[in-house]
Design an enzyme around this catalytic site. Structure first.
Site, mmCIF file in Angstrom:
data_model
loop_
_atom_site.group_PDB
_atom_site.id
_atom_site.type_symbol
_atom_site.label_atom_id
_atom_site.label_comp_id
_atom_site.label_asym_id
_atom_site.label_seq_id
_atom_site.Cartn_x
_atom_site.Cartn_y
_atom_site.Cartn_z
ATOM 1 N N CYS A 1 0.847 -1.639 -0.050
ATOM 2 C CA CYS A 1 0.425 -0.542 0.037
ATOM 3 C C CYS A 1 1.209 1.201 -0.138
ATOM 4 O O CYS A 1 1.461 1.360 0.682
ATOM 5 C CB CYS A 1 -1.371 -0.532 1.141
ATOM 6 S SG CYS A 1 -1.614 1.508 1.381
ATOM 7 N N GLY A 2 0.766 2.005 -0.925
ATOM 8 C CA GLY A 2 1.815 3.402 -1.082
ATOM 9 C C GLY A 2 1.298 4.203 -0.040
ATOM 10 O O GLY A 2 2.319 4.857 0.783
ATOM 11 N N HIS A 3 -0.085 4.325 0.534
ATOM 12 C CA HIS A 3 -0.299 5.168 1.550
ATOM 13 C C HIS A 3 0.660 4.404 3.511
ATOM 14 O O HIS A 3 0.499 5.737 3.609
ATOM 15 C CB HIS A 3 -1.656 5.451 1.845
ATOM 16 C CG HIS A 3 -2.550 5.594 0.364
ATOM 17 N ND1 HIS A 3 -1.939 7.460 0.231
ATOM 18 C CD2 HIS A 3 -3.584 5.837 0.138
ATOM 19 C CE1 HIS A 3 -3.200 7.924 -0.718
ATOM 20 N NE2 HIS A 3 -3.684 6.519 -1.472
ATOM 21 N N CYS A 4 0.151 3.669 3.147
ATOM 22 C CA CYS A 4 1.303 2.996 3.953
ATOM 23 C C CYS A 4 2.817 3.364 4.383
ATOM 24 O O CYS A 4 2.750 3.397 4.987
ATOM 25 C CB CYS A 4 0.642 1.236 4.466
ATOM 26 S SG CYS A 4 -1.123 0.521 4.597
#
Length: 498
Positions: A57-60
């Site tokens: 996950c990019g946001h993670c």
């Protein structure tokens, strides 16, 4: 606001034997939880913030370094609050138990009871939020040491100075504190400190490291006024748009923003923006001044949203979030104080007309089976009562739109000789309509002949379903998909990425 920060997180794994059920790994100060140790860790920590994440996950990935910084700050403060994380793709049982539906999902456990995390994604935001949740809404600060430490450890601090701690004003302040999770509040009743901080009984001060350093609340003493005071005064007069400030800019109480598109490297801020601080102060309660640097490649999408190129800087635009991102453009690029003030006053007086983007009508717009619409020819084509007109609102960069393109071309080919059906498309990133606002791509709408009723298309994006839908004039049972299912097939409108 949604951004991807490309960061590599250096992971140092330390094994500690504090918990009996299973040794708990610690990565950069963050506890690594599994199905085997989760309950024990939650039980042994009165306050625990847990991130449920996915490695891909990019946001993670963007959150990871800030989360680690927050853990370090809490450790330096000798706080009892711990940060933890769960790989939800591995510990699927925990993800299901706590109804994790997206990544990252953060939950704060207080005495084992979870509540949803609603704070920001920067380390300071995380620390402020968990400290607020772990303690009273407003901390009692009755010694010089307590107050100094409170101001030292919090970049933004709100302090009420009241002799009577049981007054209605203190209760109002606490109510405002309860409503603002991202800000820390304190209450002082020590009259000696009133003089030290040059204030008086009944005052509320906001301390900050910029502009005038200290703001004093004025006006009617109620919760809404206090909330707005804190949200407004906690931001600089002129805010630089970046990852850290984005959530504060768009999540604040001021929904009208004057955007300065400038080049920091070219000195535009010093030349064109700094001289406007007095004007920013005059409009502070109503309009937020924001700078957006053209030097940052990641801001390219914002320029596209406003139909601008970086060659146009320095320039300004005004946006009003309440009106579906209504945009306003000045008549000239004159950025003098007088011109800016006149522009803002016309906006406040309701005398400005929205600026809608539109491309030129292509000479061959109707030569191909799928007709090409722009803002200026849209109404003439779509609202032709003699025809059913199916319109795809797309974005050139949208992956789902690219997947749909060959099917949509086949659909246009099938109905190219049908005099009562038109298949059309419009680039919604370069063309705007006052009567139709698009929030995701692709969005497909049928403008029905006869009454011009607008019918949203929610069937599967197959040629057969498109044909069935058009031949029935839109009068077919839709899929009944949930909003989440529809969103999964769509990419977000660029306005959500400002």
């Amino acid at each position: 606001m949604k951004f991807l920060i490309c960061s590599l997180l250096f992971v140092a794994i330390i094994v500690t034997g504090t918990y009996a059920t299973e040794e708990v790994k610690i990565e950069d100060g963050v506890l690594v939880l599994t199905n085997d140790n989760f309950e024990e860790v939650v039980k042994d920590n009165k306050f625990l913030l847990v991130e449920f994440y996915a490695p891909w996950c990019g946001h993670c990935k963007a959150l990871a370094p800030e989360y680690a910084k927050a853990a370090k700050k809490l450790e330096e403060q000798k706080s009892p609050i711990k940060l933890a994380k769960v790989d939800a793709t591995v510990e699927s049982g925990l993800a299901e138990k706590f109804q994790v539906r997206g990544y990252p999902t953060l939950k704060f456990f207080r005495d084992g009871t979870p509540v949803e995390y609603s704070g920001g994604r920067q380390s300071d935001d995380i620390v402020s939020w968990v400290n607020k949740k772990a303690g009273p809404p407003a901390k009692e600060l009755n010694t010089s040491e307590e107050l100094e430490e409170f101001l030292k450890t919090n970049e933004i601090a709100v302090v009420g100075f009241f002799k009577d701690q049981e007054s209605s004003e203190v209760k109002t302040l606490i109510s405002a504190a309860n409503a603002l999770d991202n800000f820390l509040f304190g209450v002082c009743s020590n009259e000696e400190l009133f003089a030290k901080y040059e204030t008086k009984d009944g005052s509320v001060l906001l301390f900050k490291p910029f502009d005038e350093k200290k703001s004093v609340f004025e006006g009617e003493f109620n919760v809404e006024n206090l909330k707005k005071f804190v949200q407004v005064q906690s931001l600089p007069l002129i805010v630089e748009f970046n990852h850290e400030s984005a959530s504060k800019i768009f999540g604040g109480s001021i929904k009208s923003h004057l955007l300065f598109f400038v080049s920091k490297e070219a000195g535009h801020i010093e030349k064109h923006v700094e001289p406007l601080k007095d004007i920013a102060k005059d409009y502070r309660e109503d309009i937020l001044f924001v700078t957006i640097s053209s030097d940052e490649e990641e801001h390219q999408r914002i320029f596209e949203f406003f139909g601008m190129s970086k060659d146009e800087v320095p320039t300004i635009r005004l946006i009003r979030l309440e009106e579906d991102m209504a945009k306003y453009k000045p008549e000239s690029n004159d950025m003098s104080a007088g011109t800016i003030k006149d522009f803002l006053q016309k906006f406040m007086d309701g005398k400005l007309k929205q600026h809608l983007l539109s491309q030129e009508v292509p000479e061959d717009w109707d030569k191909n089976p799928v007709k090409v619409l722009v803002a200026t020819n849209f109404d003439e084509v779509a609202f032709d009562k003699s025809k059913d007109v199916l319109v795809e609102f797309y974005a050139p960069w949208c992956g789902h739109c690219k997947q749909l393109a060959p099917i949509y071309d086949q659909l246009g080919e099938k109905f190219k000789d049908n005099e009562s059906i038109v298949v059309a498309k419009i680039d919604a990133t370069a063309n705007e309509l006052e009567h139709t606002k698009i929030s995701s791509f692709p969005t497909i709408k049928l403008y029905r002949k006869g009454d011009n009723k607008v019918i949203d298309y929610n069937l599967d994006r197959t040629l057969d379903d498109f044909v069935k839908f058009l031949e029935a004039g839109g009068d077919v049972a839709q899929t009944g998909e949930s909003e989440e299912e529809i969103e999964e097939k769509s990419e977000e409108h660029p306005k959500d990425e400002l």
